[in-house]
Design a protein around this motif. Structure first.
Motif, PDB file in Angstrom:
ATOM      1  N   ASN A 117       0.070   6.815   2.744  1.00  0.00           N
ATOM      2  CA  ASN A 117      -0.082   5.398   2.413  1.00  0.00           C
ATOM      3  C   ASN A 117       1.209   4.814   1.851  1.00  0.00           C
ATOM      4  O   ASN A 117       1.557   3.667   2.143  1.00  0.00           O
ATOM      5  CB  ASN A 117      -1.242   5.189   1.441  1.00  0.00           C
ATOM      6  N   GLN A 118       1.925   5.583   1.054  1.00  0.00           N
ATOM      7  CA  GLN A 118       3.217   5.135   0.530  1.00  0.00           C
ATOM      8  C   GLN A 118       4.211   4.900   1.664  1.00  0.00           C
ATOM      9  O   GLN A 118       4.963   3.929   1.661  1.00  0.00           O
ATOM     10  CB  GLN A 118       3.787   6.150  -0.460  1.00  0.00           C
ATOM     11  N   LEU A 119       4.200   5.808   2.643  1.00  0.00           N
ATOM     12  CA  LEU A 119       5.092   5.644   3.797  1.00  0.00           C
ATOM     13  C   LEU A 119       4.728   4.398   4.595  1.00  0.00           C
ATOM     14  O   LEU A 119       5.607   3.658   5.040  1.00  0.00           O
ATOM     15  CB  LEU A 119       5.029   6.878   4.695  1.00  0.00           C
ATOM     16  N   LYS A 120       3.446   4.151   4.772  1.00  0.00           N
ATOM     17  CA  LYS A 120       3.005   2.955   5.495  1.00  0.00           C
ATOM     18  C   LYS A 120       3.464   1.689   4.766  1.00  0.00           C
ATOM     19  O   LYS A 120       3.948   0.741   5.398  1.00  0.00           O
ATOM     20  CB  LYS A 120       1.479   2.943   5.624  1.00  0.00           C
ATOM     21  N   GLU A 121       3.293   1.664   3.463  1.00  0.00           N
ATOM     22  CA  GLU A 121       3.735   0.505   2.670  1.00  0.00           C
ATOM     23  C   GLU A 121       5.240   0.307   2.783  1.00  0.00           C
ATOM     24  O   GLU A 121       5.723  -0.815   2.935  1.00  0.00           O
ATOM     25  CB  GLU A 121       3.341   0.689   1.203  1.00  0.00           C
ATOM     26  N   TYR A 122       5.978   1.375   2.723  1.00  0.00           N
ATOM     27  CA  TYR A 122       7.444   1.304   2.846  1.00  0.00           C
ATOM     28  C   TYR A 122       7.843   0.732   4.193  1.00  0.00           C
ATOM     29  O   TYR A 122       8.722  -0.129   4.290  1.00  0.00           O
ATOM     30  CB  TYR A 122       8.043   2.691   2.630  1.00  0.00           C
ATOM     31  N   LEU A 123       7.195   1.204   5.262  1.00  0.00           N
ATOM     32  CA  LEU A 123       7.520   0.731   6.604  1.00  0.00           C
ATOM     33  C   LEU A 123       7.186  -0.753   6.766  1.00  0.00           C
ATOM     34  O   LEU A 123       7.915  -1.487   7.419  1.00  0.00           O
ATOM     35  CB  LEU A 123       6.784   1.570   7.657  1.00  0.00           C
TER      36      LEU A 123
END
Length: 127
Positions: A117-123
């Motif tokens: 989820n953190q990676l999705k938010e970053y992207l």
């Protein structure tokens, strides 16, 4: 001469060990755990013979199991000469061990989802 019997893990036990290893339990811990679940109590030497592990591997497994309060031990006087033997036995049902690894798997899963989820938010922020 004293007649003495030491149990040795059989094929069914080794399948059980394999299943425990699939849960993430280290090999030496799984072997000692299955061995102790089949006997009332055992010395380190009996565990060594019954599992095929070496003494250092058994010591590491015992330390891990002791840290998690899965085993208890007591000293047994041997033949009035020499050092007393340390004898180990399981003090929790195997269900408690399963619950420990189930909880650990759940925590690992939640941690992985959080990272995804953190990676999705970053992207999404960088688009």
């Amino acid at each position: 001469m004293i007649d003495y019997e030491i149990k040795i893990l059989d094929e069914k036990d080794l399948i059980f060990v394999s299943d425990l290893r699939n849960l993430g339990i280290p090999r030496n811990v799984a072997l000692v755990l299955v061995y102790l679940s089949n006997v009332k109590e055992a010395s380190s030497r009996e565990i060594e013979i019954g599992t095929g592990l070496r003494q250092p591997e058994i010591s590491l497994a015992i330390c891990f199991m002791d840290d998690n309060a899965w085993i208890k031990n007591h000293m047994l006087k041997a033949n009035k000469k020499g050092r007393p033997l340390k004898v180990y036995s399981l003090c929790v049902p195997l269900e408690s061990v399963y619950a420990f690894y189930e909880k650990k798997a759940q925590q690992d899963y939640e941690e992985s989802i959080s990272k995804i989820n953190q990676l999705k938010e970053y992207l999404q922020k960088n688009r």
